[in-house]
Write an enzyme that holds these catalytic residues in place. Structure first.
Site, PDB file in Angstrom:
ATOM      1  N   CYS A 136       0.827  -1.217   0.000  1.00 39.75           N
ATOM      2  CA  CYS A 136       0.000   0.000   0.000  1.00 39.75           C
ATOM      3  C   CYS A 136       0.863   1.270   0.000  1.00 39.75           C
ATOM      4  O   CYS A 136       0.764   2.108  -0.903  1.00 39.75           O
ATOM      5  CB  CYS A 136      -0.958  -0.022   1.182  1.00 39.75           C
ATOM      6  SG  CYS A 136      -0.191  -0.500   2.752  1.00 39.75           S
TER       7      CYS A 136
HETATM    8  N1  LIG Z   1      -4.636  -3.830   5.163  1.00 40.71           N
HETATM    9  C1  LIG Z   1      -4.036  -3.171   4.186  1.00 40.71           C
HETATM   10  O1  LIG Z   1      -4.119  -1.930   4.081  1.00 40.71           O
HETATM   11  C2  LIG Z   1      -3.258  -3.907   3.145  1.00 40.71           C
HETATM   12  C3  LIG Z   1      -2.982  -5.244   3.266  1.00 40.71           C
HETATM   13  N2  LIG Z   1      -2.228  -5.883   2.313  1.00 40.71           N
HETATM   14  C4  LIG Z   1      -1.944  -7.299   2.438  1.00 40.71           C
HETATM   15  O2  LIG Z   1      -3.147  -8.034   2.162  1.00 40.71           O
HETATM   16  C5  LIG Z   1      -3.209  -9.197   2.972  1.00 40.71           C
HETATM   17  C6  LIG Z   1      -4.520  -9.167   3.793  1.00 40.71           C
HETATM   18  O3  LIG Z   1      -4.492  -8.022   4.615  1.00 40.71           O
HETATM   19  P1  LIG Z   1      -5.672  -7.649   5.612  1.00 40.71           P
HETATM   20  O4  LIG Z   1      -6.980  -7.868   4.949  1.00 40.71           O
HETATM   21  O5  LIG Z   1      -5.361  -6.320   6.150  1.00 40.71           O
HETATM   22  O6  LIG Z   1      -5.458  -8.743   6.735  1.00 40.71           O
HETATM   23  P2  LIG Z   1      -6.481  -9.215   7.866  1.00 40.71           P
HETATM   24  O7  LIG Z   1      -5.688  -9.549   9.040  1.00 40.71           O
HETATM   25  O8  LIG Z   1      -7.546  -8.178   8.001  1.00 40.71           O
HETATM   26  O9  LIG Z   1      -7.141 -10.532   7.230  1.00 40.71           O
HETATM   27  C7  LIG Z   1      -6.455 -11.729   7.088  1.00 40.71           C
HETATM   28  C8  LIG Z   1      -7.337 -12.748   6.385  1.00 40.71           C
HETATM   29  O10 LIG Z   1      -6.647 -13.983   6.268  1.00 40.71           O
HETATM   30  C9  LIG Z   1      -7.367 -15.039   6.922  1.00 40.71           C
HETATM   31  N3  LIG Z   1      -6.373 -15.850   7.609  1.00 40.71           N
HETATM   32  C10 LIG Z   1      -5.551 -15.459   8.625  1.00 40.71           C
HETATM   33  N4  LIG Z   1      -4.724 -16.460   8.973  1.00 40.71           N
HETATM   34  C11 LIG Z   1      -5.033 -17.521   8.165  1.00 40.71           C
HETATM   35  C12 LIG Z   1      -4.543 -18.844   8.046  1.00 40.71           C
HETATM   36  N5  LIG Z   1      -3.562 -19.304   8.836  1.00 40.71           N
HETATM   37  N6  LIG Z   1      -5.088 -19.658   7.107  1.00 40.71           N
HETATM   38  C13 LIG Z   1      -6.102 -19.221   6.321  1.00 40.71           C
HETATM   39  N7  LIG Z   1      -6.617 -17.976   6.397  1.00 40.71           N
HETATM   40  C14 LIG Z   1      -6.082 -17.143   7.295  1.00 40.71           C
HETATM   41  C15 LIG Z   1      -8.358 -14.340   7.841  1.00 40.71           C
HETATM   42  O11 LIG Z   1      -9.595 -15.024   7.923  1.00 40.71           O
HETATM   43  P3  LIG Z   1      -9.940 -16.177   8.965  1.00 40.71           P
HETATM   44  O12 LIG Z   1      -9.074 -15.930  10.160  1.00 40.71           O
HETATM   45  O13 LIG Z   1     -11.405 -15.987   9.224  1.00 40.71           O
HETATM   46  O14 LIG Z   1      -9.625 -17.433   8.223  1.00 40.71           O
HETATM   47  C16 LIG Z   1      -8.636 -13.044   7.092  1.00 40.71           C
HETATM   48  O15 LIG Z   1      -9.628 -13.246   6.121  1.00 40.71           O
HETATM   49  C17 LIG Z   1      -1.957  -9.176   3.864  1.00 40.71           C
HETATM   50  O16 LIG Z   1      -0.953  -9.933   3.262  1.00 40.71           O
HETATM   51  C18 LIG Z   1      -1.561  -7.704   3.857  1.00 40.71           C
HETATM   52  O17 LIG Z   1      -0.203  -7.550   4.095  1.00 40.71           O
HETATM   53  C19 LIG Z   1      -1.766  -5.238   1.207  1.00 40.71           C
HETATM   54  C20 LIG Z   1      -2.029  -3.909   1.041  1.00 40.71           C
HETATM   55  C21 LIG Z   1      -2.780  -3.124   1.990  1.00 40.71           C
HETATM   56  C1  LIG Z   2      -0.235   0.413   9.520  1.00 39.92           C
HETATM   57  C2  LIG Z   2       0.481  -0.828   9.052  1.00 39.92           C
HETATM   58  O1  LIG Z   2       0.895  -1.640   9.853  1.00 39.92           O
HETATM   59  N1  LIG Z   2       0.625  -0.982   7.767  1.00 39.92           N
HETATM   60  C3  LIG Z   2       1.258  -2.135   7.203  1.00 39.92           C
HETATM   61  C4  LIG Z   2       1.101  -2.043   5.724  1.00 39.92           C
HETATM   62  C5  LIG Z   2       1.717  -3.185   5.045  1.00 39.92           C
HETATM   63  C6  LIG Z   2       0.742  -4.043   4.325  1.00 39.92           C
HETATM   64  O2  LIG Z   2      -0.365  -4.226   4.714  1.00 39.92           O
HETATM   65  O3  LIG Z   2       1.119  -4.576   3.195  1.00 39.92           O
HETATM   66  P1  LIG Z   2       2.055  -5.873   3.044  1.00 39.92           P
HETATM   67  O4  LIG Z   2       2.291  -6.533   4.367  1.00 39.92           O
HETATM   68  O5  LIG Z   2       1.259  -6.673   2.103  1.00 39.92           O
HETATM   69  O6  LIG Z   2       3.298  -5.345   2.468  1.00 39.92           O
HETATM   70  C7  LIG Z   2       2.749  -2.233   7.568  1.00 39.92           C
HETATM   71  O7  LIG Z   2       3.418  -1.223   7.673  1.00 39.92           O
HETATM   72  O8  LIG Z   2       3.244  -3.366   7.661  1.00 39.92           O
END
Ligand SMILES: NC(=O)C1=CN([C@@H]2O[C@H](COP(=O)(O)OP(=O)(O)OC[C@H]3O[C@@H](n4cnc5c(N)ncnc54)[C@H](OP(=O)(O)O)[C@@H]3O)[C@@H](O)[C@H]2O)C=CC1
Ligand SMILES: CC(=O)N[C@@H](CCC(=O)OP(=O)(O)O)C(=O)O
Length: 325
Positions: A136
């Site tokens: 992000c």
């Molecule tokens: N949040 C952000 O702004 C951004 C996030 N990302 C990346 O996107 C991905 C998702 O982020 P985010 O939505 O914030 O994460 P969350 O922590 O909000 O969600 C994680 C998801 O993965 C599932 N999960 C967790 N552990 C396991 C496991 N062991 N096996 C199967 N399913 C699992 C959870 O569902 P359940 O536990 O119900 O199975 C949930 O749906 C991450 O890799 C993050 O780094 C990238 C860009 C921006």
């Molecule tokens: C506030 C906060 O913790 N932000 C996350 C954003 C990273 C993320 O979600 O992306 P990836 O893990 O997919 O790179 C961090 O800095 O790790």
């Protein structure tokens, strides 16, 4: 391409997963056929995701090994970092025409995957099968720096810096200080001041060293970046702004403005806004500017849908979502 693209999401409970569900629900060419979450397994999606149109779709537990049998057109992987990389064999075993888009950091440095930054890597995305979605903050930093690459001083003379502030949804749903609203109320937390993955990601993609200092604040969604760098010539703020406008004129999601962008302009928006260009009068070439984007949309789900559209050559566009759906 089939009439409707058959899509599934791993990690569909998370912040990013929910955004993907809503975007794909609105996509005229996509049918969401499976969503996986261990904690919501058995629950109808429309009871969890507000406004979800399909009354039949139920969350399932993700037995990863069954995925290969589903003849999917696209699988979105929105799992915490470190999980997708454990299933290399499965990604290779999926039907050869199933597109896999990994939204985690696991494959961003892997040459076997195409780096999915749609505005800057469009040609490589056409027909791609394995796509690594950018981080992000990394999206904001690289789009903020890219138009200036040929004007930046070499890294031995000056290293561009980025001071970033994210909403706490960036830290996902696993409880920590970084997503604890009580801890964050009237507060700002610095974290990972050196060696953040997104610092490495941007330095790698742009082939230009940068420095990144992340922070997290009490708002839910939206990233604010203040970039600073030194140019090898003296340009006015207006000249820099025009350079950015020319660079991104073909890209409807990238807005270039005179004023400094604000979080409230990008929260719940697909747009990334660049602006606030300020040129030092006392130090020629010293430039400071800002980038804002929604971490969950342009920083994650929007970008993943753009990547799907490019990889599968989905040409449909609507006015409301020009360039995405
Ligand atoms: N949040 C952000 O702004 C951004 C996030 N990302 C990346 O996107 C991905 C998702 O982020 P985010 O939505 O914030 O994460 P969350 O922590 O909000 O969600 C994680 C998801 O993965 C599932 N999960 C967790 N552990 C396991 C496991 N062991 N096996 C199967 N399913 C699992 C959870 O569902 P359940 O536990 O119900 O199975 C949930 O749906 C991450 O890799 C993050 O780094 C990238 C860009 C921006
Ligand atoms: C506030 C906060 O913790 N932000 C996350 C954003 C990273 C993320 O979600 O992306 P990836 O893990 O997919 O790179 C961090 O800095 O790790």
């Amino acid at each position: 391409m089939p009439e409707l693209i058959k899509a599934a999401i791993l990690g569909a409970r998370g912040y990013v997963g929910v955004e993907l569900i809503q975007l794909l629900d609105a996509h005229p060419k996509v049918q969401l056929t499976a969503v996986y979450s261990r904690s919501y397994a058995g629950q109808p999606v429309h009871q969890v995701v507000q406004g979800y149109s399909d009354q039949q779709l139920i969350y399932e537990t993700g037995d990863f090994n069954q995925l290969a049998e589903q003849s999917l057109d696209v699988l979105f992987v929105a799992l915490p970092d470190g999980l997708a990389v454990r299933h290399q064999k499965l990604w290779q075993q999926m039907a050869p025409d199933t597109l896999i888009i990994d939204l985690s950091a696991d494959h961003r440095f892997d040459d076997g995957w195409v780096y999915g930054q749609p505005e800057t890597n469009q040609a490589a995305l056409s027909g791609a099968r394995l796509i690594a979605n950018p981080g992000c903050y990394a999206t904001g930093m690289q789009l903020g720096l890219k138009p200036l690459l040929s004007y930046l001083l070499p890294a031995d003379l000056d290293v561009p810096t980025a001071f970033g502030v994210s909403g706490y949804s960036g830290a996902g749903t696993t409880p920590s200080d970084k997503n604890n609203p009580q801890r964050l109320a009237d507060n700002l937390l610095a974290y990972k001041p050196t060696d953040h993955t997104h610092e490495r990601e941007v330095s790698h993609v742009l082939e230009h060293t940068i420095r990144f200092m992340p922070h997290v604040a009490a708002h839910f969604r939206g990233i604010h970046l203040t970039l600073s760098g030194k140019l090898n010539l003296s340009l006015s703020a207006n000249e820099v702004r025009k350079l950015f406008i020319n660079h991104y004129q073909e890209h409807p999601l990238i807005q270039v403005e005179r004023a400094a962008p604000e979080i409230q302009q990008v929260a719940n928006s697909h747009d990334l806004i660049i602006g606030g260009f300020a040129c030092s009068t006392s130090e020629p070439g010293h430039l400071v500017w800002n980038v804002c984007l929604d971490n969950l949309l342009k920083g994650a789900a929007t970008q993943a849908v753009q990547n799907m559209n490019l990889a599968l050559a989905v040409s449909h566009q609507t006015k409301a979502y020009e360039g995405i759906l």
